[in-house]
Scaffold this active site. Structure first.
Site, mmCIF file in Angstrom:
data_model
loop_
_atom_site.group_PDB
_atom_site.id
_atom_site.type_symbol
_atom_site.label_atom_id
_atom_site.label_comp_id
_atom_site.label_asym_id
_atom_site.label_seq_id
_atom_site.Cartn_x
_atom_site.Cartn_y
_atom_site.Cartn_z
ATOM 1 N N LYS A 25 0.837 -1.194 0.000
ATOM 2 C CA LYS A 25 0.000 0.000 0.000
ATOM 3 C C LYS A 25 0.878 1.254 0.000
ATOM 4 O O LYS A 25 0.656 2.183 -0.782
ATOM 5 C CB LYS A 25 -0.904 -0.032 1.235
ATOM 6 C CG LYS A 25 -2.114 0.857 1.135
ATOM 7 C CD LYS A 25 -3.007 0.698 2.376
ATOM 8 C CE LYS A 25 -3.811 -0.591 2.338
ATOM 9 N NZ LYS A 25 -4.462 -0.897 3.634
ATOM 10 N N ARG B 43 -3.164 3.013 8.581
ATOM 11 C CA ARG B 43 -3.492 1.861 7.737
ATOM 12 C C ARG B 43 -2.336 0.877 7.697
ATOM 13 O O ARG B 43 -1.198 1.260 7.458
ATOM 14 C CB ARG B 43 -3.787 2.332 6.306
ATOM 15 C CG ARG B 43 -4.673 3.551 6.253
ATOM 16 C CD ARG B 43 -4.680 4.195 4.880
ATOM 17 N NE ARG B 43 -5.318 3.356 3.868
ATOM 18 C CZ ARG B 43 -5.355 3.677 2.586
ATOM 19 N NH1 ARG B 43 -4.768 4.794 2.148
ATOM 20 N NH2 ARG B 43 -5.944 2.874 1.725
ATOM 21 N N GLY C 49 -6.707 -10.498 7.725
ATOM 22 C CA GLY C 49 -6.285 -10.937 9.050
ATOM 23 C C GLY C 49 -5.392 -9.914 9.702
ATOM 24 O O GLY C 49 -5.173 -9.917 10.909
ATOM 25 N N MET D 252 -4.494 -5.960 10.820
ATOM 26 C CA MET D 252 -5.347 -4.977 11.453
ATOM 27 C C MET D 252 -6.064 -4.115 10.425
ATOM 28 O O MET D 252 -5.501 -3.754 9.414
ATOM 29 C CB MET D 252 -4.544 -4.074 12.359
ATOM 30 C CG MET D 252 -5.442 -3.383 13.340
ATOM 31 S SD MET D 252 -4.643 -2.005 14.120
ATOM 32 C CE MET D 252 -4.785 -0.794 12.842
ATOM 33 N N ARG E 143 -3.256 -0.988 -6.607
ATOM 34 C CA ARG E 143 -2.291 -2.096 -6.670
ATOM 35 C C ARG E 143 -2.587 -2.905 -7.916
ATOM 36 O O ARG E 143 -3.692 -2.799 -8.482
ATOM 37 C CB ARG E 143 -2.403 -2.989 -5.434
ATOM 38 C CG ARG E 143 -3.721 -3.691 -5.383
ATOM 39 C CD ARG E 143 -3.909 -4.463 -4.100
ATOM 40 N NE ARG E 143 -5.347 -4.675 -3.962
ATOM 41 C CZ ARG E 143 -5.949 -5.013 -2.856
ATOM 42 N NH1 ARG E 143 -5.263 -5.199 -1.750
ATOM 43 N NH2 ARG E 143 -7.247 -5.196 -2.825
ATOM 44 N N HIS F 122 -4.231 -32.886 6.944
ATOM 45 C CA HIS F 122 -4.087 -34.257 6.456
ATOM 46 C C HIS F 122 -4.854 -34.438 5.142
ATOM 47 O O HIS F 122 -4.319 -34.922 4.145
ATOM 48 C CB HIS F 122 -4.608 -35.226 7.519
ATOM 49 C CG HIS F 122 -4.572 -36.668 7.096
ATOM 50 N ND1 HIS F 122 -5.645 -37.288 6.476
ATOM 51 C CD2 HIS F 122 -3.596 -37.588 7.167
ATOM 52 C CE1 HIS F 122 -5.323 -38.541 6.205
ATOM 53 N NE2 HIS F 122 -4.072 -38.751 6.617
ATOM 54 N N SER G 216 19.436 -40.163 -15.423
ATOM 55 C CA SER G 216 18.101 -39.622 -15.221
ATOM 56 C C SER G 216 17.825 -39.668 -13.728
ATOM 57 O O SER G 216 17.896 -40.737 -13.107
ATOM 58 C CB SER G 216 17.069 -40.445 -15.984
ATOM 59 O OG SER G 216 15.779 -39.964 -15.684
ATOM 60 N N CYS H 108 13.192 -37.769 -14.157
ATOM 61 C CA CYS H 108 11.882 -38.360 -14.370
ATOM 62 C C CYS H 108 11.276 -38.528 -12.996
ATOM 63 O O CYS H 108 11.964 -38.784 -12.037
ATOM 64 C CB CYS H 108 11.988 -39.696 -15.094
ATOM 65 S SG CYS H 108 13.012 -40.905 -14.250
ATOM 66 N N TYR I 81 16.791 -32.046 -19.708
ATOM 67 C CA TYR I 81 15.341 -32.181 -19.862
ATOM 68 C C TYR I 81 14.685 -32.576 -18.546
ATOM 69 O O TYR I 81 15.345 -33.053 -17.627
ATOM 70 C CB TYR I 81 14.997 -33.207 -20.949
ATOM 71 C CG TYR I 81 15.325 -34.639 -20.577
ATOM 72 C CD1 TYR I 81 14.407 -35.425 -19.883
ATOM 73 C CD2 TYR I 81 16.558 -35.197 -20.921
ATOM 74 C CE1 TYR I 81 14.717 -36.731 -19.526
ATOM 75 C CE2 TYR I 81 16.867 -36.502 -20.570
ATOM 76 C CZ TYR I 81 15.944 -37.264 -19.871
ATOM 77 O OH TYR I 81 16.248 -38.543 -19.513
HETATM 78 P P1 ADP Z 1 -7.872 -2.206 3.357
HETATM 79 O O1 ADP Z 1 -6.475 -2.638 3.246
HETATM 80 O O2 ADP Z 1 -8.718 -3.085 4.206
HETATM 81 O O3 ADP Z 1 -8.476 -1.874 2.036
HETATM 82 P P2 ADP Z 1 -7.459 0.596 3.748
HETATM 83 O O4 ADP Z 1 -6.312 1.052 4.528
HETATM 84 O O5 ADP Z 1 -7.348 0.669 2.289
HETATM 85 O O6 ADP Z 1 -7.840 -0.867 4.225
HETATM 86 O O7 ADP Z 1 -8.711 1.421 4.229
HETATM 87 C C1 ADP Z 1 -10.022 1.059 3.913
HETATM 88 C C2 ADP Z 1 -10.777 2.242 3.393
HETATM 89 O O8 ADP Z 1 -10.744 3.321 4.322
HETATM 90 C C3 ADP Z 1 -10.197 2.840 2.141
HETATM 91 O O9 ADP Z 1 -10.633 2.188 1.003
HETATM 92 C C4 ADP Z 1 -10.731 4.249 2.181
HETATM 93 O O10 ADP Z 1 -11.985 4.280 1.600
HETATM 94 C C5 ADP Z 1 -10.800 4.528 3.645
HETATM 95 N N1 ADP Z 1 -9.655 5.370 3.986
HETATM 96 C C6 ADP Z 1 -8.425 5.015 4.369
HETATM 97 N N2 ADP Z 1 -7.631 6.080 4.556
HETATM 98 C C7 ADP Z 1 -8.391 7.152 4.276
HETATM 99 C C8 ADP Z 1 -8.166 8.556 4.285
HETATM 100 N N3 ADP Z 1 -6.987 9.060 4.588
HETATM 101 N N4 ADP Z 1 -9.174 9.360 3.917
HETATM 102 C C9 ADP Z 1 -10.374 8.841 3.607
HETATM 103 N N5 ADP Z 1 -10.677 7.559 3.581
HETATM 104 C C10 ADP Z 1 -9.685 6.700 3.916
HETATM 105 MG MG MG Z 2 -7.881 -0.700 0.813
#
Ligand code: ADP
Ligand code: MG
Ligand code: MG
Length: 902
Positions: free
Chosen positions: A29, A98, A107, A109, A343, A459, A786, A854, A874
């Site tokens: 990100k 974020r 998973g 935060m 991304r 398993h 082989s 093989c 090969y």
């Molecule tokens: P995730 O990885 O779960 O997508 P993000 O960090 O992208 O989490 O945050 C989820 C959402 O929160 C983003 O898609 C956006 O809509 C909102 N968000 C995050 N940062 C900001 C910000 N600085 N201003 C406004 N909205 C935000």
């Molecule tokens: Mg996001």
């Protein structure tokens, strides 16, 4: 110590300082926010705290020296740039915190928005928004809720309940009907909840909010869900996560604001177009949470044409820049567009091929890059039959796609029942909470396996993959009740005998029988679909990329095939020879009787008679295969397994003999057979009398096979055809074994071949560790090696595959002793080292020594890269894996600067 360190480590990067290639340091990100910033796109200013800081925190349990000061400095410059101070009572700067690891990871935060709000700055925020009290208090209650839940582990339902309560009192279901006073009341309720669960008041100090949120992101790297996910996806545990601090922009400021997500093309099919969702007057989390209904992105054109056009322009720009499908998160604040994330987007296996092909057409990437963007696992996935899904079929549950394929059948809950029904010709799906070694027979009998617990390394998953059987594991919505012979999922009750369908690729579970359709990619390989003349974009793209892989690769690809039919299919799939033709099956069926005679022969005469009877049969087998391969090399392995495998089982034979004796019948022959079986019984047959050892003990056996091979080759050549046989001696551990076999074989070949022009190579398997370690000596007597990596793995590790996969592999995978089963992907450190030593020392003794592999590793993507790197000539694998090996051999040969394809 760090304090005296002349150059303090840099832990914080302004967005303007990073770029997309710094994912290791800044996380996905952060690296992409930086990239967009540098492209001049509208990204709210902010900074990224590195994964290094996270790692330091996680090892020492405290923030590294210097981090706090660096955060302070970057915060100050952000405040200067924005002309606002974090949480200022009159004119507050607010930020989001974020998480963002190198690979996107559910998973981890969740994001905390609106950091910097408190009892005083909430008033300032309202003033900033032109006296919009409702907006300010809504933002504040969101902060307490998110902060409470993700930073302080306050149960989220408590906040939900309080919100529901207020809505009920107000007589509404819609958040938007709550006014400023309602939300002010909600903030009070939230604060009480917070205090009750944490034993402290909600922190009013903005900087403390920020620091606690950052620390919570660090800690979430080791949250249980994150750990599980990493194991499953084989993401290293020590990468750490970065933390992004981003200036808040507001999509919840009214109808001229909003938030959305978009893809630059369809991630399902790869088709170009505008794909996305938009939600007016909302903050980001609302879109994902599905609280309110979004509208298709196209509708933004009516709502805010300026932002819409700008967004489309940015999307085109991003595709052009990343040269790939991108996904995007954006927010519009009062008509001003802000980019919050992008991304390179995830996609299906089919879309990966289609998109790569399209990008080549559009001139954005070259064919090397296209080849780099797809992989063998995706191709393998596309070669399975698929469920034909339309609106009628909704999955009832989703587990983990543990072993690919599509399977339908009657539900059974025990191994015994699976065996019973399968014997009656029924297709069955074995359903268990989890499987254990006792379920093995049931798993073999079943079409597919479905469990409610366990991941990709359980398993069930490990054993199913080993057997090539469809498996969905960990479908935890299923309530499996084995004694009652039923499972429930949602409102449905499924009893033994009911039909279900499972998709081992997607992990989806369906009730009833879903029709299956063949793979168009297989149809293409089979020659049933003309790639130049189809409107199937997938087939066109696969063809193009395969053609390029073939041109690029250095490794040849052969197949393991024992019959003419297998050989023919493998050739259609692109095999350039046979790397392993087993001769065992040529001793089964109605030829068993001859083998028994051979084994029981009391004298030379009898043995020679039996061998003479087998000779023409074997010769006919080889003629068929040589014809099919038409001059491509065919490596024939002399008989390998222990002889008792060709005889009836001891117990059964003993009973038969006893019963016949009882009846007073003449059992002389059976008794002799029984005696032979007893004599040949071995405690460890895999380590017993087999391979070259058998050939040296039973006179005439190898000689007969060598003669059959040479005569078949001569017959094909005399007929105007071509034949290129290579005789391979199994299980050699010492050069003397090979020399002995070789001397006799050369004599026979010379005699048979005469002036026919046929050339026969003689080589050996390298599958016993001693052979690998004395490869320099063995090469003196071998024209090729082989590598039999299955046996080399078994003997290298000292375990037998049949015994260990079910018995303890799951535990080893769980403990991380194996990252992946060494039978699935070659253990490069140990077994691979044996291969490397043998390759080097073999070639040193005999320059130009032909080297191949093989065994199943020959079709495993990672292993193919290893064999390429070691310099083999090969790989050989089962017919269906041939295209995968071709593709990966091509990928191994190209070098690109392209992005990480995970
Ligand atoms: P995730 O990885 O779960 O997508 P993000 O960090 O992208 O989490 O945050 C989820 C959402 O929160 C983003 O898609 C956006 O809509 C909102 N968000 C995050 N940062 C900001 C910000 N600085 N201003 C406004 N909205 C935000
Ligand atoms: Mg996001
Ligand atoms: Mg072997």
């Amino acid at each position: 110590m760090a304090a005296h360190d002349p150059v303090e480590q840099k832990y914080v990067y302004d967005f303007a300082e990073g770029n997309k290639d710094l994912k290791d340091l800044l996380g996905g990100k952060g690296a992409n926010l930086a990239e967009m910033t540098n492209l001049g796109l509208p990204v709210p200013p902010g900074f990224t705290i590195t994964t290094e800081a996270c790692k330091a925190y996680l090892t020492t349990g405290r923030e590294p020296d210097g981090l706090a000061a660096q955060i302070e400095a970057h915060l100050e410059s952000l405040e200067r740039e924005m002309g606002r101070r974090l949480g200022d009572p009159d004119d507050p700067l607010l930020v989001s915190v974020r998480s963002g690891a190198k690979f996107s990871m559910p998973g981890m935060m969740e994001t905390v928005l609106n950091v910097g709000l408190n009892d005083r700055s909430v008033v300032g925020l309202s003033n900033q928004a032109g006296g919009n009290d409702r907006f300010a208090w809504d933002s504040y209650r969101r902060l307490i809720q998110m902060f409470g839940k993700t930073v302080c582990e306050v149960p989220g339902e408590e906040f939900e309940h309080a919100l529901d309560e207020i809505k009920r009192a107000k007589g509404t279901h819609n958040d938007l009907d709550l006014d400023a006073d309602d939300l002010r009341g909600l903030v009070d309720a939230y604060k009480q909840i917070f205090a009750k669960h944490t034993g402290r008041e909600f922190p009013q100090e903005p900087r403390e909010q920020l620091d606690l949120a950052i620390r919570a992101v660090f800690d979430s790297w080791n949250a249980e869900r994150a750990i599980l996910y990493r194991r499953q996806e084989r993401i290293p545990a020590d990468l750490g996560t970065a933390v992004n601090v981003v200036t808040m922009v507001f999509g919840n400021l009214g109808p001229d604001s909003g938030t959305g997500v978009a893809f630059t093309r369809d991630p399902g099919s790869g088709a170009q177009g505008i794909y996305g969702d938009y939600l007016a007057n909302a903050q980001g989390e609302d879109v994902v949470a599905g609280i309110r209904n979004t509208v298709p992105l196209q509708e933004l054109e009516q709502l805010d044409k300026t932002s819409y056009d700008e967004l489309l322009g940015i999307m085109a720009r991003l595709e052009e820049h990343y040269k790939d499908l991108c996904d995007i998160e954006f927010t519009i604040e009062r008509g001003k567009l802000w980019m919050l994330q992008t991304r390179v987007g995830k996609r299906t296996a089919a879309a990966a091929f289609v998109i790569a092909g399209q990008l080549v057409d559009e001139g954005l990437i070259d064919l090397d890059e296209a080849l780099h963007r797809v992989n063998g696992a995706q191709l393998a996935q596309l070669m399975f039959p698929r469920f034909q899904l339309d609106h009628e079929f909704e999955p009832v549950a989703k587990g983990i796609g543990a072993s690919p394929g599509a399977a339908s059948g009657k539900v059974v809950f025990t191994s015994a029942r699976a065996v019973e029904l399968a014997a009656e010709g029924e297709s069955v799906i074995l359903v268990r909470r989890e499987t254990n070694p006792d379920d093995l027979n049931g798993m073999i009998a079943a079409k597919g396996i479905l469990t409610s617990r366990g991941g990709k390394t359980s398993h069930a998953a490990v054993v199913a993959r080993g057997m090539g059987k469809t498996c969905v594991s960990g479908a935890d919505e299923l309530e499996v009740n084995v004694p009652a012979k039923k499972f429930t999922v949602g409102d449905h009750v499924v009893n033994e005998g009911d039909v279900v369908s499972i998709d081992g690729t997607t992990g989806k579970v369906y009730l009833g029988e879903v029709p299956v359709m063949p793979s168009e990619v297989v149809q293409y390989f089979e020659g049933e679909l003309d790639p130049e003349n189809t409107d199937d974009a997938l087939v066109r793209s696969v063809h193009r990329i395969m053609t390029h892989a073939d041109a690029a690769r250095r490794l040849r690809v052969r197949t393991n095939a024992d019959t003419g039919a297998d050989a023919a299919r493998a050739r259609r799939f692109g095999a350039e020879g046979i790397g392993l033709c087993r001769t065992e099956h040529m001793f089964l069926g109605d030829r068993r009787e001859l083998v028994e005679r051979l084994i029981l022969a009391s004298g030379e005469r009898e043995r020679e008679d039996a061998l003479a009877a087998l000779l023409p049969l074997q010769r006919a087998d080889f003629i068929e295969i040589f014809r099919e391969m038409d001059g491509l090399p065919v490596t024939v392995r002399l008989i390998d397994p222990p002889l008792h495998e060709f005889l009836p089982p001891l117990e059964q034979l003993a009973v038969n003999v006893a019963v016949a004796q009882e009846r007073g019948e003449d059992v002389a022959k059976e008794e002799a057979l029984l005696a032979a079986v007893r004599r040949m019984h071995e405690e460890n047959p895999m380590l017993g009398l087999r391979g070259v050892r058998l050939g040296l003990v039973i006179p005439g056996l190898f000689a007969m096979q060598v003669r059959a091979i040479a005569e078949a080759a001569v017959a094909v050549v005399r007929d105007g055809g071509k034949a290129c046989p290579e005789i391979m001696v199994p299980l050699v551990g010492a050069v003397q074994e090979l020399e002995t076999v070789r001397a006799e074989a050369e004599r026979i070949i010379a005699e048979v071949v005469g002036d026919s022009g046929v050339e026969v190579l003689i080589g050996t398997m390298i599958e016993v560790p001693r052979a690998a370690l004395t490869a320099g000596q063995i090469a003196e007597a071998a024209e090729f090696f082989s590598f039999g990596t299955n046996d080399l793995t078994q003997m290298g590790w000292g375990f037998s595959r049949d015994d260990v996969e079910g018995a303890f592999f799951w535990r080893y995978l769980e403990l991380g002793i194996f990252g992946i089963s060494p039978f699935e992907s070659i253990d490069t450190d140990g077994v691979g080292r044996l291969v490397r030593i043998a390759a080097e020392e073999g070639r040193a003794a005999r320059p130009g020594l032909k080297l191949g592999v093989c065994g199943e590793h020959g079709g495993d993507p990672d292993s193919v890269h290893f064999f390429h790197e070691v310099g083999l000539d090969y790989v050989s694998c089962s017919p269906f894996r041939v295209p995968v090996a071709r593709l990966e051999a091509g990928r191994a040969s190209i070098t690109t600067t392209g992005s990480d394809s995970r």
